[in-house]
Motif scaffolding. Structure first.
Motif, PDB file in Angstrom:
ATOM      1  N   GLY A  57       0.878  -1.063   0.045  1.00  0.00           N
ATOM      2  CA  GLY A  57       0.138  -0.021   0.041  1.00  0.00           C
ATOM      3  C   GLY A  57       0.996   1.197  -0.056  1.00  0.00           C
ATOM      4  O   GLY A  57       0.387   2.257  -0.722  1.00  0.00           O
ATOM      5  N   PHE A  69      -5.923   2.456  -1.052  1.00  0.00           N
ATOM      6  CA  PHE A  69      -5.322   0.965  -1.095  1.00  0.00           C
ATOM      7  C   PHE A  69      -6.200   0.405   0.393  1.00  0.00           C
ATOM      8  O   PHE A  69      -5.961   0.833   1.353  1.00  0.00           O
ATOM      9  CB  PHE A  69      -3.871   0.660  -0.834  1.00  0.00           C
ATOM     10  CG  PHE A  69      -3.447  -0.533  -0.792  1.00  0.00           C
ATOM     11  CD1 PHE A  69      -2.874  -1.239  -1.922  1.00  0.00           C
ATOM     12  CD2 PHE A  69      -3.532  -1.329   0.392  1.00  0.00           C
ATOM     13  CE1 PHE A  69      -2.487  -2.449  -1.827  1.00  0.00           C
ATOM     14  CE2 PHE A  69      -2.933  -2.630   0.417  1.00  0.00           C
ATOM     15  CZ  PHE A  69      -2.192  -3.201  -0.670  1.00  0.00           C
ATOM     16  N   ILE A  88      -7.315  -1.699  -5.026  1.00  0.00           N
ATOM     17  CA  ILE A  88      -6.814  -0.551  -4.989  1.00  0.00           C
ATOM     18  C   ILE A  88      -7.454   0.292  -5.982  1.00  0.00           C
ATOM     19  O   ILE A  88      -8.167  -0.211  -7.117  1.00  0.00           O
ATOM     20  CB  ILE A  88      -5.418  -0.522  -5.730  1.00  0.00           C
ATOM     21  CG1 ILE A  88      -4.761  -1.694  -4.952  1.00  0.00           C
ATOM     22  CG2 ILE A  88      -4.797   0.607  -5.729  1.00  0.00           C
ATOM     23  CD1 ILE A  88      -3.587  -2.229  -5.745  1.00  0.00           C
ATOM     24  N   LEU A  95      -0.749   3.173 -10.770  1.00  0.00           N
ATOM     25  CA  LEU A  95      -0.682   1.775 -10.300  1.00  0.00           C
ATOM     26  C   LEU A  95       0.078   0.813 -11.060  1.00  0.00           C
ATOM     27  O   LEU A  95       0.970  -0.093 -10.454  1.00  0.00           O
ATOM     28  CB  LEU A  95      -1.999   1.061 -10.501  1.00  0.00           C
ATOM     29  CG  LEU A  95      -2.857   1.394  -9.318  1.00  0.00           C
ATOM     30  CD1 LEU A  95      -3.327   2.847  -8.642  1.00  0.00           C
ATOM     31  CD2 LEU A  95      -4.514   0.724  -9.522  1.00  0.00           C
TER      32      LEU A  95
END
Length: 282
Positions: A57, A69, A88, A95
């Motif tokens: 995270g 997250f 997420i 990402l």
């Protein structure tokens, strides 16, 4: 999260991201719209013991503070293949930029926790499973945390955290008794003096000199059992060297107190975990 220095974690993340992103993410920059928002899932592809979700995270939020997250499993939980570990929400480029670093750390730490859990199960509560200092440079605190997630215990963290007399110390000091007596004389009083021995003569010498912990090094099962009887509870008995899952039940049944396993950190295989994007908007 179980007593992990976040400064250490962030330093590891910074170095790892630096390795992967020093030249940027050319592919995502060329193919992914800069403002695209996506949902993603982190999924276990094999049975495992969870460790490192908070690390994963922090990778994503380091790249984009607006990323959301959410862990869906607790650290130390045992999960089945196909179970969701985290969700997420955030910028697609962020990402993708963090995916490999987050998964590398999560897979490695969960691998350590998973292997540790297997050794803990094999000991059936009869002996304590411990790690060693055979850790990946720079990852010691995280790997030790992973051992705890797997139900194991930590040995000394560094050379200043405990007295452990090994073969080369014995040679330099002039013998087992001389080494143990010197350590007992000079070591801080809260620290127990541990001495590694390879045969019964060294064992007897260590006990005579007042060693409080005896480390049986690379002894077979029969000699371990005999050594435990010889110690007769005069010291804590630890065993190390050549430890396999198959041996653990026999060693635990022999009455050792601690089984230290370097493989927990230096040879744990990474577990299979993946990150999957959901349906894209439009």
């Amino acid at each position: 999260m179980w007593n992990v220095d976040l400064g250490d974690v962030d330093a590891v993340i910074e170095r790892a991201l630096g390795e992967d992103l020093h030249g940027g993410d050319i592919t995502s920059s060329a193919t992914v719209p800069p403002a695209l928002k996506v949902d993603a899932r982190i999924v276990a592809k094999a049975p495992l013991t969870v460790c490192g979700l908070f690390v994963a995270g922090r990778v994503f939020t380091r790249l984009d503070g607006s990323v959301r997250f959410t862990a869906r499993a607790a650290e130390g939980n045992r999960v089945k293949a196909g179970e969701e570990l985290a969700t997420i929400e955030g910028n697609a480029r962020a990402l993708l930029a963090g995916e490999r670093t987050a998964l590398n750390l999560l897979q490695q730490l969960s691998g350590v926790a998973t292997l540790t859990a297997a050794f803990v199960d094999a000991a059936s509560g009869k002996a304590r499973i411990c790690d060693t200092r055979k850790t990946t440079p720079g990852l010691r605190r995280l790997q030790r945390y992973a051992v705890r997630c797997g139900g194991g215990f930590n040995h000394r963290n560094d050379l200043g955290a405990g007295v452990l007399i090994k073969e080369n110390h014995i040679r330099c000091a002039g013998g087992v008794e001389a080494a143990v007596r010197a350590a007992r004389k000079r070591a801080p009083h809260p620290l127990r003096v541990e001495c590694e021995v390879t045969d019964f003569a060294e064992l007897d010498a260590a006990l005579a000199a007042g060693a409080e912990v005896i480390l049986l090094d690379n002894m077979d099962d029969e000699r371990v059992a005999a050594a435990v009887k010889r110690v007769d509870r005069r010291a804590v008995v630890e065993v190390s060297g050549g430890i396999t899952l198959e041996r653990v039940p026999r060693l635990a049944a022999a009455g050792v107190d601690v089984i230290s396993v370097g493989a927990l950190t230096h040879s744990a295989p990474a577990v299979d975990i993946s990150m999957l994007f959901g349906a894209l908007p439009g």
